[in-house]
Write a protein that holds these residues in place. Sequence first.
Motif, PDB file in Angstrom:
ATOM      1  N   SER A   1    -140.888 -49.911  23.423  1.00 41.77           N
ATOM      2  CA  SER A   1    -141.694 -49.951  22.687  1.00 41.77           C
ATOM      3  C   SER A   1    -141.006 -50.761  21.338  1.00 41.77           C
ATOM      4  O   SER A   1    -139.499 -49.464  20.618  1.00 41.77           O
ATOM      5  CB  SER A   1    -143.127 -48.757  22.212  1.00 41.77           C
ATOM      6  OG  SER A   1    -143.493 -49.005  20.588  1.00 41.77           O
ATOM      7  N   PHE A   2    -140.023 -51.686  21.442  1.00 43.34           N
ATOM      8  CA  PHE A   2    -139.133 -51.567  20.045  1.00 43.34           C
ATOM      9  C   PHE A   2    -139.273 -50.809  19.064  1.00 43.34           C
ATOM     10  O   PHE A   2    -138.130 -50.795  17.688  1.00 43.34           O
ATOM     11  CB  PHE A   2    -138.888 -53.187  20.279  1.00 43.34           C
ATOM     12  CG  PHE A   2    -137.676 -53.898  21.226  1.00 43.34           C
ATOM     13  CD1 PHE A   2    -137.106 -53.495  22.112  1.00 43.34           C
ATOM     14  CD2 PHE A   2    -138.642 -54.652  22.399  1.00 43.34           C
ATOM     15  CE1 PHE A   2    -136.054 -53.706  22.953  1.00 43.34           C
ATOM     16  CE2 PHE A   2    -138.466 -54.519  23.584  1.00 43.34           C
ATOM     17  CZ  PHE A   2    -137.128 -54.611  23.843  1.00 43.34           C
ATOM     18  N   LYS A   3    -140.805 -51.277  18.335  1.00 42.17           N
ATOM     19  CA  LYS A   3    -141.358 -50.465  17.179  1.00 42.17           C
ATOM     20  C   LYS A   3    -140.894 -49.398  17.272  1.00 42.17           C
ATOM     21  O   LYS A   3    -140.879 -49.123  15.724  1.00 42.17           O
ATOM     22  CB  LYS A   3    -142.065 -50.916  16.397  1.00 42.17           C
ATOM     23  CG  LYS A   3    -142.501 -52.844  17.048  1.00 42.17           C
ATOM     24  CD  LYS A   3    -144.661 -52.928  16.402  1.00 42.17           C
ATOM     25  CE  LYS A   3    -144.482 -53.794  16.797  1.00 42.17           C
ATOM     26  NZ  LYS A   3    -146.290 -54.263  15.911  1.00 42.17           N
ATOM     27  N   ALA A   4    -140.803 -48.405  17.874  1.00 40.69           N
ATOM     28  CA  ALA A   4    -140.967 -47.236  17.685  1.00 40.69           C
ATOM     29  C   ALA A   4    -139.261 -47.155  18.072  1.00 40.69           C
ATOM     30  O   ALA A   4    -139.197 -45.541  17.659  1.00 40.69           O
ATOM     31  CB  ALA A   4    -141.869 -46.699  19.137  1.00 40.69           C
TER      32      ALA A   4
ATOM     33  N   ALA B   1    -135.055 -47.326  12.779  1.00 40.18           N
ATOM     34  CA  ALA B   1    -133.598 -48.217  12.093  1.00 40.18           C
ATOM     35  C   ALA B   1    -132.049 -47.644  12.458  1.00 40.18           C
ATOM     36  O   ALA B   1    -131.406 -48.116  12.291  1.00 40.18           O
ATOM     37  CB  ALA B   1    -133.611 -47.775  10.129  1.00 40.18           C
TER      38      ALA B   1
ATOM     39  N   TRP C   1    -130.926 -49.141  15.193  1.00 42.28           N
ATOM     40  CA  TRP C   1    -131.099 -50.352  15.418  1.00 42.28           C
ATOM     41  C   TRP C   1    -129.702 -50.640  14.989  1.00 42.28           C
ATOM     42  O   TRP C   1    -129.246 -51.830  15.389  1.00 42.28           O
ATOM     43  CB  TRP C   1    -131.989 -51.418  15.022  1.00 42.28           C
ATOM     44  CG  TRP C   1    -133.448 -51.485  15.864  1.00 42.28           C
ATOM     45  CD1 TRP C   1    -134.866 -51.154  15.290  1.00 42.28           C
ATOM     46  CD2 TRP C   1    -133.730 -51.939  16.440  1.00 42.28           C
ATOM     47  NE1 TRP C   1    -135.968 -50.968  16.413  1.00 42.28           N
ATOM     48  CE2 TRP C   1    -135.130 -51.970  17.361  1.00 42.28           C
ATOM     49  CE3 TRP C   1    -133.084 -53.191  17.909  1.00 42.28           C
ATOM     50  CZ2 TRP C   1    -135.443 -52.714  18.530  1.00 42.28           C
ATOM     51  CZ3 TRP C   1    -133.533 -53.553  18.292  1.00 42.28           C
ATOM     52  CH2 TRP C   1    -134.482 -52.993  18.788  1.00 42.28           C
TER      53      TRP C   1
END
Length: 304
Positions: free
Chosen positions: A206-209, A212, A215
Amino acid sequence: MVEHGNRKVVLLADSALFLTAMLWGSGFGTTNWLLKFMSPLWLLSVRFLLSTGLLGLIFRSRLSLLSRKDVFLGCLLGSLLASTFVAHIFGLLFTTPGKQSFIAGSNVVMVPFLYALFYRKMPSLIATAGAFLTTAGLLVMAFTPGMSFNFGDALSLLLALGCALHVLFVGNLSRKMDPIALTVVQIASACIILTALAVFIEPVPSFKAVPAKAWMGILYVALFVTVIPFLIQTVAQRYSPEIHAAVLLSLESPSGYVFAYLIGEEIVNFQVILGGMIVFAGVVLTELETFITKKFNHFFHDHA
């Protein structure tokens, strides 16, 4: 014997390889931290997708400088690179960043033997002595009483072999084709392999999880641990002898230890300092090869 370029060019190339080692060293601890947020293969896939995108955006036009044979050889190099990264990332799941960085650094002592096998001739005795001295320093830094050898360490040893082969092949290929285009091809082909492995072996994360800060860490390893150092390495090895490259790139290990220490994953003691001094002596001996060889050549010429 230093065969590639004059002394100033070799020293400049060696300085660039030293920078490469420092950048790679920062990747051990950072990657270990990023594994908390993303599975191993997907982490590698995202890292190389970003790296390939950056390289393609900037250097796409350089690909026209390569023949079909060059592209094929670059893809083989990329396959080797992908294999070493798989060993690297999975090894970190079972061992510590500092321990892996030192085991991986043992590639420096493999290079003289692989060089002799590959080129059918022995490398310089001075450079080889520097490689062995550097390896001795790495062993001093890494050794602990009752040290165990686990699965992660075995993968790290495969990583070391892959790194040694990579140094030899980059040195050979960078002198036959455009080194920047070669970098683009090897990173892109490694990206394809790693992404395919991620798709077939691991569930899509789940890239949204992913927070920041993670990333930002992934962007860091894509730019400063992949794009920049691999470009520098490929160009520099066009001018730096293989043993020089192996010794200087092995500084990735002590720098990896330093970065791991800075983020609280390793400790520094007298043993580490002593090993670091031996490694430094090995690097100095290797770098003095050009000057020592020249003096001996002048001596024998004057007394001939």
